[in-house]
Design a protein around this motif. Structure first.
Motif, PDB file in Angstrom:
ATOM      1  N   ALA A 163       0.866  -1.176   0.000  1.00  0.00           N
ATOM      2  CA  ALA A 163       0.000   0.000   0.000  1.00  0.00           C
ATOM      3  C   ALA A 163       0.904   1.228   0.000  1.00  0.00           C
ATOM      4  N   ILE A 164       0.728   2.099  -0.995  1.00  0.00           N
ATOM      5  CA  ILE A 164       1.529   3.314  -1.115  1.00  0.00           C
ATOM      6  C   ILE A 164       0.606   4.512  -0.947  1.00  0.00           C
ATOM      7  N   VAL A 172      -3.870   6.940  -3.008  1.00  0.00           N
ATOM      8  CA  VAL A 172      -3.515   5.690  -2.340  1.00  0.00           C
ATOM      9  C   VAL A 172      -3.504   4.583  -3.384  1.00  0.00           C
ATOM     10  N   TYR A 173      -2.439   3.762  -3.371  1.00  0.00           N
ATOM     11  CA  TYR A 173      -2.315   2.650  -4.313  1.00  0.00           C
ATOM     12  C   TYR A 173      -2.252   1.344  -3.524  1.00  0.00           C
ATOM     13  N   VAL A 174      -3.225   0.460  -3.770  1.00  0.00           N
ATOM     14  CA  VAL A 174      -3.256  -0.845  -3.115  1.00  0.00           C
ATOM     15  C   VAL A 174      -2.898  -1.898  -4.154  1.00  0.00           C
ATOM     16  N   LEU A 175      -1.795  -2.611  -3.918  1.00  0.00           N
ATOM     17  CA  LEU A 175      -1.283  -3.555  -4.910  1.00  0.00           C
ATOM     18  C   LEU A 175      -1.317  -4.985  -4.395  1.00  0.00           C
ATOM     19  N   GLU A 234      -6.326 -12.172 -11.621  1.00  0.00           N
ATOM     20  CA  GLU A 234      -6.395 -12.900 -10.357  1.00  0.00           C
ATOM     21  C   GLU A 234      -5.933 -12.036  -9.195  1.00  0.00           C
ATOM     22  N   ALA A 235      -4.887 -11.259  -9.412  1.00  0.00           N
ATOM     23  CA  ALA A 235      -4.360 -10.382  -8.364  1.00  0.00           C
ATOM     24  C   ALA A 235      -5.385  -9.313  -7.986  1.00  0.00           C
ATOM     25  N   LEU A 236      -6.024  -8.705  -8.994  1.00  0.00           N
ATOM     26  CA  LEU A 236      -7.009  -7.660  -8.736  1.00  0.00           C
ATOM     27  C   LEU A 236      -8.227  -8.232  -8.007  1.00  0.00           C
ATOM     28  N   GLN A 237      -8.640  -9.434  -8.398  1.00  0.00           N
ATOM     29  CA  GLN A 237      -9.797 -10.050  -7.767  1.00  0.00           C
ATOM     30  C   GLN A 237      -9.528 -10.346  -6.294  1.00  0.00           C
ATOM     31  N   GLN A 238      -8.285 -10.695  -5.971  1.00  0.00           N
ATOM     32  CA  GLN A 238      -7.957 -10.976  -4.574  1.00  0.00           C
ATOM     33  C   GLN A 238      -8.078  -9.723  -3.726  1.00  0.00           C
ATOM     34  N   ILE A 239      -7.703  -8.561  -4.270  1.00  0.00           N
ATOM     35  CA  ILE A 239      -7.858  -7.308  -3.535  1.00  0.00           C
ATOM     36  C   ILE A 239      -9.330  -7.089  -3.174  1.00  0.00           C
ATOM     37  N   LYS A 240     -10.205  -7.383  -4.143  1.00  0.00           N
ATOM     38  CA  LYS A 240     -11.642  -7.185  -3.913  1.00  0.00           C
ATOM     39  C   LYS A 240     -12.193  -8.225  -2.938  1.00  0.00           C
ATOM     40  N   ASP A 241     -11.827  -9.488  -3.162  1.00  0.00           N
ATOM     41  CA  ASP A 241     -12.366 -10.561  -2.318  1.00  0.00           C
ATOM     42  C   ASP A 241     -11.913 -10.416  -0.863  1.00  0.00           C
ATOM     43  N   LYS A 242     -10.692 -10.024  -0.678  1.00  0.00           N
ATOM     44  CA  LYS A 242     -10.147  -9.909   0.676  1.00  0.00           C
ATOM     45  C   LYS A 242     -10.376  -8.517   1.282  1.00  0.00           C
ATOM     46  N   GLN A 243     -10.962  -7.615   0.507  1.00  0.00           N
ATOM     47  CA  GLN A 243     -11.269  -6.254   0.962  1.00  0.00           C
ATOM     48  C   GLN A 243     -10.032  -5.552   1.543  1.00  0.00           C
ATOM     49  N   TYR A 244      -8.928  -5.667   0.812  1.00  0.00           N
ATOM     50  CA  TYR A 244      -7.689  -5.054   1.266  1.00  0.00           C
ATOM     51  C   TYR A 244      -7.785  -3.535   1.366  1.00  0.00           C
ATOM     52  N   ALA A 245      -8.668  -2.932   0.565  1.00  0.00           N
ATOM     53  CA  ALA A 245      -8.763  -1.469   0.551  1.00  0.00           C
ATOM     54  C   ALA A 245      -9.836  -0.937   1.499  1.00  0.00           C
ATOM     55  N   ARG A 246     -10.363  -1.809   2.336  1.00  0.00           N
ATOM     56  CA  ARG A 246     -11.448  -1.398   3.229  1.00  0.00           C
ATOM     57  C   ARG A 246     -11.056  -0.229   4.131  1.00  0.00           C
ATOM     58  N   ALA A 247      -9.800  -0.233   4.573  1.00  0.00           N
ATOM     59  CA  ALA A 247      -9.337   0.832   5.470  1.00  0.00           C
ATOM     60  C   ALA A 247      -9.362   2.199   4.800  1.00  0.00           C
ATOM     61  N   ASP A 299     -13.357   5.315   3.203  1.00  0.00           N
ATOM     62  CA  ASP A 299     -13.848   6.651   3.549  1.00  0.00           C
ATOM     63  C   ASP A 299     -12.762   7.709   3.415  1.00  0.00           C
ATOM     64  N   ASP A 300     -11.656   7.317   2.823  1.00  0.00           N
ATOM     65  CA  ASP A 300     -10.531   8.240   2.653  1.00  0.00           C
ATOM     66  C   ASP A 300     -10.850   9.245   1.549  1.00  0.00           C
ATOM     67  N   PRO A 301     -10.645  10.555   1.783  1.00  0.00           N
ATOM     68  CA  PRO A 301     -10.937  11.550   0.744  1.00  0.00           C
ATOM     69  C   PRO A 301     -10.014  11.460  -0.464  1.00  0.00           C
ATOM     70  N   ARG A 302      -8.895  10.778  -0.327  1.00  0.00           N
ATOM     71  CA  ARG A 302      -7.969  10.626  -1.446  1.00  0.00           C
ATOM     72  C   ARG A 302      -8.493   9.609  -2.457  1.00  0.00           C
ATOM     73  N   LYS A 303      -8.033   9.742  -3.696  1.00  0.00           N
ATOM     74  CA  LYS A 303      -8.398   8.769  -4.725  1.00  0.00           C
ATOM     75  C   LYS A 303      -7.619   7.482  -4.477  1.00  0.00           C
ATOM     76  N   VAL A 304      -8.333   6.346  -4.503  1.00  0.00           N
ATOM     77  CA  VAL A 304      -7.720   5.055  -4.198  1.00  0.00           C
ATOM     78  C   VAL A 304      -7.728   4.185  -5.454  1.00  0.00           C
ATOM     79  N   PHE A 305      -6.543   3.679  -5.814  1.00  0.00           N
ATOM     80  CA  PHE A 305      -6.397   2.784  -6.959  1.00  0.00           C
ATOM     81  C   PHE A 305      -6.164   1.355  -6.481  1.00  0.00           C
ATOM     82  N   LEU A 306      -6.884   0.414  -7.071  1.00  0.00           N
ATOM     83  CA  LEU A 306      -6.668  -1.003  -6.835  1.00  0.00           C
ATOM     84  C   LEU A 306      -5.893  -1.551  -8.024  1.00  0.00           C
TER      85      LEU A 306
END
Length: 536
Positions: free
Chosen positions: A472-473, A479-482, A492-505, A508-515
């Motif tokens: 996470a950068i 914010v970049y979640v890799l 497969e990598a992108l789907q794991q981010i969604k399935d595991k909800q890695y970006a949940r934190a 509500d962040d006002p910054r733009k978040v990239f998965l």
């Protein structure tokens, strides 16, 4: 009269002259420093304590940390050069000033890349001593010649001999990746150093210094009478400069640095501390500054990575890659005291090597968990990663900063495709013939190095409620979640981010978040593909 550290510093403050400070950069001779009017941080109370409370010592410290100066000070003391200690603590501690024959061997004088180097260095030293104390035609090996010299020196002078060996392990560290030569050197040194025990009756004092500690190295298997003071709290500051010593001996230097850089004096002190302080050689022991970097900073009135620039840890890079060491484990690792106590003959455990070389230090101690290690300061951490970068990416050192600047700009401006393309370019020239065999660890190490050099808030292997996200950068606006995959797919990598909800934190962040899902190919050894989505 017993001088405590606080009394020495008080004496220096009272008697400090208002003259231009002369810094002994590169000067390792105590006599030259004293006669030349260079600043000398008084360690002579501890020198006296060593000389009067024991006979055989070993000290491990990183390179350019003052080991040679310490041995030179001991040599001057045992030669009875009282005039050199005027105004120092030892002047008031010693009353007899006896003179002893001193045999001083410095193994830091050669590169040790052939089978003859060690033999030549030993022969030169032995020959010089033999011109003074004589020789015997039956003494044909270095160990036999050394043994004869010690005996004759004692018999001729009527005084036991003082033996000082500087950088005892330089031949071994220089040949880590050359087993045959390494074994040859080890066998030679084993017999040579073994003389110290067999000739005990003729020896008044012996002190050996080096980078690696001897506990598990076979050359010392027969030499068990050495007292290892490397992690003794009492001698934690015998090399290096403490905070109290910095404030006492370098007040005028701090002022001059502050004026030259338009900074407040306390700001200068904080900056120096972050850059050069942080070395701890015992649990709960006093911290010390790197003396070489500190003196250079004062002389040049400029911050720079002085210590790191004087020598590169080439042998460490070889060990890290050959053992597929996970670089992410370096920060915050806990180890027990026995791990730090010595290196094994094959150097398979890298942690004690990194600790003894000065790249890791004791950051904390817990009675149950043991010693927590970390980089001592900014100079070492930044320099270490910077030096490793070309070895893991095959980007020339002159090009590293250019690539990092491009990555930084793209990250700061929210252009994930652009910085991923830059990352791909950094890895595309990686040789197929790399050390080690674990491709996944190598890929993870490479990315970890790059992300650590960026200077942003980068979290690697960060725990979440559903698992661990790879990277996470965070920048001011993005914010970049890799998630990184090896020989699989970006989907497969992108789907794991969604399935595991890695970006949940960050939902509500006002910054733009990239998965971002990334696939790395072990065949081409670079980033093969990626997918980017914005978090809604």
């Amino acid at each position: 009269m017993n001088f405590a550290c606080s009394e020495i510093i008080s004496y220096f403050r009272t008697n400090q002259r208002k003259t231009v400070m002369k810094y002994p950069i590169g000067i390792q001779q105590f006599e030259k420093i004293r006669k030349g009017g260079y600043v000398y941080v008084d360690k002579t109370a501890q020198v006296y304590q060593l000389a009067t409370q024991g006979s055989y010592y070993f000290l491990s410290r990183p390179r350019r940390f003052g080991k040679s100066l310490l041995l030179s000070t001991l040599e001057a003391y045992f030669l009875g050069k009282k005039e050199l200690f005027e105004g120092l603590a030892l002047e008031h501690l010693e009353t007899e000033w006896k003179q002893y024959p001193v045999l001083h061997l410095d193994l830091n004088v050669d590169v040790y890349d052939t089978s003859h180097n060690l033999e030549q260095v030993l022969n030169e030293a032995l020959s010089q001593w033999e011109t003074v104390y004589g020789s015997n035609s039956n003494e044909v090996t270095p160990s036999l010649r050394f043994k004869g010299i010690i005996r004759r020196a004692c018999e001729q002078t009527g005084k036991q001999v003082v033996i000082l060996v500087d950088e005892y392990d330089k031949p071994l560290l220089s040949t880590i990746d050359r087993k045959d030569l390494h074994d040859t050197y080890r066998n030679t040194l084993k017999g040579f150093y073994g003389v110290l025990k067999s000739q005990d009756a003729y020896i008044r004092f012996a002190f050996l210094t080096g980078v690696s500690r001897f506990s598990h190295v076979s050359i010392f298997s027969d030499l068990n009478n050495l007292e290892d003071i490397s992690m003794d709290r009492e001698y934690a500051a015998i090399c290096g400069i403490t905070e109290d010593e910095l404030r006492a001996y370098f007040r005028e230097s701090i002022k001059a640095f502050a004026v030259a850089n338009g900074m407040a004096e306390e700001v200068v002190c904080c900056a120096l501390k972050q850059q050069y302080d942080g070395y701890h050689f015992s649990e709960h022991g006093v911290g010390v500054y790197n003396p070489f970097s500190l003196l250079n900073a004062f002389k040049k009135k400029k911050m720079s990575d002085y210590w790191f620039k004087t020598g590169t840890p080439t042998f460490l890079v070889k060990l890290l890659q050959a053992n597929d060491y996970d670089l992410r484990r370096l920060k915050g690792i806990y180890v027990d005291g026995s791990t730090l106590a010595g290196v094994d003959e094959e150097y398979t455990d890298l942690i004690p090597v990194l600790f003894q070389s000065g790249y890791l230090t004791i950051a904390d101690y817990d009675a149950e968990l043991g010693y927590r290690l970390d980089f001592p300061n900014q100079e070492v951490e930044r320099g270490f990663f910077d030096f490793l970068m070309p070895s893991y990416t095959c980007v020339n050192k002159s090009e590293v900063q250019s690539y990092l600047n491009r990555l930084t700009a793209a990250l700061r401006q929210g252009r994930p495709d652009e910085w991923l393309q830059t990352l791909q370019a950094m890895l595309s020239r990686k040789s197929y013939l790399m050390a080690g065999g674990d491709k996944e660890v190598h890929f993870q190490n490479t990315l970890y190095l790059i992300f650590m050099m960026l200077g942003y808030n980068v979290q690697v292997e960060q725990a979440t409620s559903q698992g661990r996200m790879d990277v996470a950068i965070e920048t001011r606006d993005y914010v970049y979640v890799l998630e990184l995959k090896l020989d699989k797919s970006a989907e497969e990598a992108l789907q794991q981010i969604k399935d595991k909800q890695y970006a949940r934190a960050f939902q509500d962040d006002p910054r733009k978040v990239f998965l971002i899902g990334v696939n790395f190919s072990s065949g081409t050894r670079t980033v093969e593909g990626w997918l980017v989505e914005e978090l809604h």
